[in-house]
Design a protein around this motif. Structure first.
Motif, mmCIF file in Angstrom:
data_model
loop_
_atom_site.group_PDB
_atom_site.id
_atom_site.type_symbol
_atom_site.label_atom_id
_atom_site.label_comp_id
_atom_site.label_asym_id
_atom_site.label_seq_id
_atom_site.Cartn_x
_atom_site.Cartn_y
_atom_site.Cartn_z
ATOM 1 N N PHE A 39 0.806 -1.216 0.000
ATOM 2 C CA PHE A 39 0.000 0.000 0.000
ATOM 3 C C PHE A 39 0.840 1.266 0.000
ATOM 4 O O PHE A 39 2.029 1.246 0.254
ATOM 5 C CB PHE A 39 -0.988 -0.003 1.167
ATOM 6 N N GLU A 40 0.170 2.341 -0.337
ATOM 7 C CA GLU A 40 0.789 3.657 -0.336
ATOM 8 C C GLU A 40 -0.088 4.614 0.455
ATOM 9 O O GLU A 40 -1.294 4.402 0.581
ATOM 10 C CB GLU A 40 1.017 4.160 -1.762
ATOM 11 N N ASN A 75 5.253 2.235 -1.342
ATOM 12 C CA ASN A 75 5.982 1.169 -0.643
ATOM 13 C C ASN A 75 5.942 1.319 0.874
ATOM 14 O O ASN A 75 6.957 1.230 1.546
ATOM 15 C CB ASN A 75 7.440 1.112 -1.124
ATOM 16 N N GLN A 76 4.751 1.523 1.408
ATOM 17 C CA GLN A 76 4.592 1.734 2.845
ATOM 18 C C GLN A 76 4.414 0.456 3.645
ATOM 19 O O GLN A 76 4.400 0.486 4.864
ATOM 20 C CB GLN A 76 3.426 2.692 3.111
ATOM 21 N N GLY A 77 4.222 -0.653 2.985
ATOM 22 C CA GLY A 77 4.085 -1.912 3.705
ATOM 23 C C GLY A 77 3.238 -2.890 2.931
ATOM 24 O O GLY A 77 2.748 -2.596 1.842
ATOM 25 N N ARG A 135 5.365 -3.554 8.082
ATOM 26 C CA ARG A 135 6.096 -2.390 7.591
ATOM 27 C C ARG A 135 7.544 -2.526 8.016
ATOM 28 O O ARG A 135 7.840 -3.017 9.094
ATOM 29 C CB ARG A 135 5.524 -1.098 8.185
ATOM 30 N N LEU A 136 8.407 -2.050 7.171
ATOM 31 C CA LEU A 136 9.841 -2.061 7.441
ATOM 32 C C LEU A 136 10.309 -0.615 7.516
ATOM 33 O O LEU A 136 9.974 0.196 6.654
ATOM 34 C CB LEU A 136 10.568 -2.795 6.312
ATOM 35 N N SER A 137 11.065 -0.296 8.568
ATOM 36 C CA SER A 137 11.588 1.069 8.676
ATOM 37 C C SER A 137 12.994 1.029 9.244
ATOM 38 O O SER A 137 13.444 0.002 9.735
ATOM 39 C CB SER A 137 10.674 1.933 9.554
#
Length: 137
Positions: free
Chosen positions: A49-50, A62-64, A78-80
């Protein structure tokens, strides 16, 4: 009523975190809709999703990875913080509960099936080497 929780896995090896997310991408691309992961938990839409900012109209891609179930439940990965120190993998869990008698359950109990599905599906223990998240909120 919506029941939610978040699992944070902090300071994860960046390469392993990225490998886990790549595996999730492959699972999404393989077409999972209609797959029953546990009785009562059938995957509906799965996507990357964005975020669309309502104020400045910007779009963050590319939010998760979002895994929605036909009953309205979902989990999101989600990756941060993929800088030099380590990455953080966040797992968001959401379930809608309409049965009045179940609303007094502890969050962990109410989400236990969804947690089990998300952890097994992502193989997060295998990728992180951890049996528990760093933080649960």
């Amino acid at each position: 009523e919506e029941i939610t929780s978040r699992y944070d896995y902090e300071n994860v090896d960046k390469e392993k975190a990225m490998a886990m997310m790549a595996e999730l991408t492959n699972k999404i691309e393989s077409g999972l809709a209609g797959t029953e992961l546990l009785p009562g938990y059938t995957l509906g839409e799965c996507d990357e999703f964005e975020y669309h900012d309502p104020v400045d109209k910007s779009v963050s891609s590319n939010q998760g990875w979002r895994f929605n179930f036909t009953d309205g439940s979902r989990f999101v990965f989600r990756l941060s913080g993929t800088g030099s120190v380590g990455a953080t993998i966040r797992l968001y869990l959401e379930k809608y509960e309409s049965e009045e008698s179940k609303l007094s359950q502890l969050t962990a109990d109410a989400l236990s099936d969804l947690v089990q599905i998300a952890l097994k599906f992502s193989r997060i223990e295998e990728y992180t080497g951890r049996k528990e998240p760093t933080v649960i909120t």
